[in-house]
Design a protein around this motif. Structure first.
Motif, PDB file in Angstrom:
ATOM      1  N   GLY A 128       0.775   3.857   4.974  1.00  0.00           N
ATOM      2  CA  GLY A 128       1.915   3.316   4.233  1.00  0.00           C
ATOM      3  C   GLY A 128       2.340   1.948   4.750  1.00  0.00           C
ATOM      4  O   GLY A 128       2.666   1.050   3.961  1.00  0.00           O
ATOM      5  N   TYR A 129       2.325   1.775   6.062  1.00  0.00           N
ATOM      6  CA  TYR A 129       2.679   0.471   6.628  1.00  0.00           C
ATOM      7  C   TYR A 129       1.589  -0.566   6.347  1.00  0.00           C
ATOM      8  O   TYR A 129       1.881  -1.758   6.163  1.00  0.00           O
ATOM      9  CB  TYR A 129       2.919   0.603   8.126  1.00  0.00           C
ATOM     10  N   ILE A 130       0.333  -0.139   6.300  1.00  0.00           N
ATOM     11  CA  ILE A 130      -0.753  -1.051   5.921  1.00  0.00           C
ATOM     12  C   ILE A 130      -0.570  -1.515   4.479  1.00  0.00           C
ATOM     13  O   ILE A 130      -0.765  -2.691   4.143  1.00  0.00           O
ATOM     14  CB  ILE A 130      -2.119  -0.362   6.103  1.00  0.00           C
ATOM     15  N   LEU A 131      -0.152  -0.586   3.609  1.00  0.00           N
ATOM     16  CA  LEU A 131       0.108  -0.946   2.216  1.00  0.00           C
ATOM     17  C   LEU A 131       1.243  -1.958   2.114  1.00  0.00           C
ATOM     18  O   LEU A 131       1.161  -2.927   1.340  1.00  0.00           O
ATOM     19  CB  LEU A 131       0.447   0.312   1.418  1.00  0.00           C
ATOM     20  N   HIS A 183      -2.445  -4.949  -9.171  1.00  0.00           N
ATOM     21  CA  HIS A 183      -2.432  -3.752  -9.996  1.00  0.00           C
ATOM     22  C   HIS A 183      -3.850  -3.445 -10.467  1.00  0.00           C
ATOM     23  O   HIS A 183      -4.536  -4.288 -11.023  1.00  0.00           O
ATOM     24  CB  HIS A 183      -1.488  -3.937 -11.192  1.00  0.00           C
ATOM     25  N   GLY A 184      -4.271  -2.252 -10.216  1.00  0.00           N
ATOM     26  CA  GLY A 184      -5.608  -1.795 -10.580  1.00  0.00           C
ATOM     27  C   GLY A 184      -5.769  -0.353 -10.138  1.00  0.00           C
ATOM     28  O   GLY A 184      -4.963   0.177  -9.365  1.00  0.00           O
ATOM     29  N   GLN A 185      -6.816   0.291 -10.601  1.00  0.00           N
ATOM     30  CA  GLN A 185      -6.972   1.715 -10.335  1.00  0.00           C
ATOM     31  C   GLN A 185      -7.176   2.005  -8.854  1.00  0.00           C
ATOM     32  O   GLN A 185      -6.635   2.980  -8.328  1.00  0.00           O
ATOM     33  CB  GLN A 185      -8.144   2.268 -11.157  1.00  0.00           C
ATOM     34  N   SER A 186      -7.941   1.152  -8.157  1.00  0.00           N
ATOM     35  CA  SER A 186      -8.208   1.398  -6.737  1.00  0.00           C
ATOM     36  C   SER A 186      -6.936   1.240  -5.908  1.00  0.00           C
ATOM     37  O   SER A 186      -6.653   2.062  -5.021  1.00  0.00           O
ATOM     38  CB  SER A 186      -9.297   0.440  -6.237  1.00  0.00           C
ATOM     39  N   TRP A 187      -6.144   0.191  -6.194  1.00  0.00           N
ATOM     40  CA  TRP A 187      -4.904  -0.010  -5.454  1.00  0.00           C
ATOM     41  C   TRP A 187      -3.874   1.065  -5.803  1.00  0.00           C
ATOM     42  O   TRP A 187      -3.124   1.521  -4.933  1.00  0.00           O
ATOM     43  CB  TRP A 187      -4.325  -1.395  -5.752  1.00  0.00           C
ATOM     44  N   GLU A 188      -3.836   1.483  -7.071  1.00  0.00           N
ATOM     45  CA  GLU A 188      -2.921   2.556  -7.459  1.00  0.00           C
ATOM     46  C   GLU A 188      -3.288   3.863  -6.749  1.00  0.00           C
ATOM     47  O   GLU A 188      -2.414   4.636  -6.339  1.00  0.00           O
ATOM     48  CB  GLU A 188      -2.947   2.756  -8.984  1.00  0.00           C
ATOM     49  N   PHE A 203      -4.771   4.031  -3.810  1.00  0.00           N
ATOM     50  CA  PHE A 203      -4.379   3.861  -2.411  1.00  0.00           C
ATOM     51  C   PHE A 203      -2.882   4.095  -2.239  1.00  0.00           C
ATOM     52  O   PHE A 203      -2.435   4.749  -1.291  1.00  0.00           O
ATOM     53  CB  PHE A 203      -4.760   2.453  -1.938  1.00  0.00           C
ATOM     54  N   TYR A 204      -2.086   3.571  -3.179  1.00  0.00           N
ATOM     55  CA  TYR A 204      -0.637   3.791  -3.148  1.00  0.00           C
ATOM     56  C   TYR A 204      -0.317   5.283  -3.268  1.00  0.00           C
ATOM     57  O   TYR A 204       0.557   5.810  -2.562  1.00  0.00           O
ATOM     58  CB  TYR A 204       0.024   3.009  -4.283  1.00  0.00           C
TER      59      TYR A 204
END
Length: 307
Positions: free
Chosen positions: A232-235, A246-251, A253-254
Motif C-alpha cells: 500500500g505504501y509502494i502504491l 489508470h489501467g487494468q494492471s494498476w487497478e 495492484f490497487y
C-alpha cells in the motif's frame, strides 16, 4: 464502469470472508482469555490481547468501507467521516505498537529469563500502546473530510483521510510512524534475540524448542504485517511520483493492496491461536466443554439380580 463493478463485487466477497475469519478468530481469543485465568496472568498474552482488541476494532469498521466501495458513496456525514478515519488510524496504531511491545517483551523474557518483565511493566506498556496510538492518530486524521471525486461525479462521495493539500504529508507521516519506525523496533529486538540464542549456553531440548517456536510465531506476525502494509505504501509512492496510470494492471495492484490491508486484522488470531501449540490444548478443552454442555442421551446400566 463494468470493470469497477466487477472489482467492487470481488472486493465485497473478499471482505465478507475476511470479516468471517477475523470475527471468529478474535472472538475465540476473547473467549479463551475470559475462560482461562492463566492467560490473563501471562505477560506476553496480555499484549496479544491488546493486538486482538485493535484488530477487532478494525474489523468493526470494514462494513463502512465495504458500503463505500460498492455504492461509491459515503453513507454518513462529514463528522462521521472524521470519526471513522480516526478509528481506522487508531486501530492500526494500536495493533502495530502492540506488535512492537510483543517483540520487546519476548526479547526481554528470552534474554533475561531469571528477571522477566513484571506484570506492572507489561500493563504500563499496554497503556502506553493505546495512549500513543490515540495521540498520534488524532493529528493525522484531523483534516479527514467527505469529498466528491472527479469532475461530474457529484453523486460519488468518499471519506478521505485528509484534504488533498496535505495528502502526502499524512501518508509520509503514517509510513514513518506506523510502519518504518515500528519495523526498526521489531528488527532490533529480533537481532538482539538471535544474537543471544547464538551465543547462549546449551539449553534443554524442550526449552530450546519452545523458545524457537514462540520466536517464530512473533516473527511470522511481523512478517505478515510487513507483507500486508508495504504494498500500500509502494502504491502511494507511485501515485506521488505520477507513475500510476489508470489501467487494468494498476487497478489490479490497487485492489490487491487494499485487500491485503484489510486481511491483516484476521491474520494475527490465526497465527497465535489457531496455529499455536501453546494455545492448542486450551482451545481443544474449550471446544470439548462446549460439546459436553449439550444434552446427551443417558445410558443406564441394568444388572440382573441374583436370586
Amino acid at each position: 464502469m463494468v470493470i469497477q463493478n466487477t472489482f467492487s463485487l470481488i472486493f465485497a466477497c473478499f471482505c465478507g470472508v475476511i470479516l468471517g475469519i477475523g470475527f471468529c478468530g478474535n472472538l475465540l481469543v476473547f473467549s479463551l482469555f475470559a475462560k482461562y485465568n492463566s492467560l490473563r496472568k501471562n505477560r506476553l498474552d496480555v499484549l496479544l490481547l491488546s493486538m486482538a482488541l485493535a484488530d477487532f476494532l478494525t474489523l468493526l469498521l470494514i462494513p463502512f468501507t465495504l458500503h463505500s466501495v460498492v455504492s461509491y458513496s459515503w453513507p454518513l456525514g462529514d463528522t462521521a467521516c472524521k470519526v471513522y478515519q480516526f478509528f481506522m488510524a487508531f486501530s492500526l496504531g494500536a495493533s502495530t505498537y502492540s506488535l512492537c511491545a510483543v517483540s520487546l517483551t519476548r526479547a526481554m523474557i528470552v534474554v533475561n529469563p531469571y528477571r522477566p518483565p513484571t506484570m506492572d511493566l507489561v500493563v504500563l506498556m499496554f497503556v502506553l500502546v493505546w495512549a500513543s496510538a490515540f495521540f498520534i492518530s488524532l493529528p493525522l486524521r484531523i483534516f479527514a473530510t467527505k469529498e466528491s471525486q472527479g469532475p461530474g461525479l457529484t453523486n460519488f462521495t468518499f471519506c478521505l483521510p485528509t484534504i488533498q493539500e496535505h495528502h502526502y504529508q499524512v501518508v509520509l507521516s503514517q509510513f514513518m510512524l506506523y510502519y518504518f519506525l515500528p519495523m526498526l523496533v521489531i528488527a532490533f529486538n529480533y537481532i538482539r534475540l538471535a544474537c543471544f540464542l547464538h551465543k547462549s549456553p546449551v539449553m534443554s531440548e524442550a526449552s530450546a524448542r519452545n523458545t524457537r517456536r514462540a520466536s517464530v510465531m512473533v516473527f511470522l506476525a511481523a512478517g505478515t504485517f510487513s507483507v500486508c502494509w508495504l504494498p500500500g505504501y509502494i502504491l502511494e509512492l507511485c501515485l506521488y511520483l505520477e507513475l500510476y496510470h489508470h489501467g487494468q494492471s494498476w487497478e489490479m495492484f490497487y485492489f490487491i493492496c487494499t485487500v491485503l490491508q484489510y486481511l491483516h486484522p484476521c491474520v494475527n488470531p490465526v497465527l497465535y491461536v489457531l496455529l499455536s501449540k501453546r494455545y492448542r490444548h486450551r482451545r481443544g478443552a474449550w471446544l470439548f466443554n462446549c460439546n459436553k454442555n449439550r444434552v446427551q442421551p443417558r445410558i443406564v446400566s441394568v444388572t440382573t439380580e441374583t436370586l
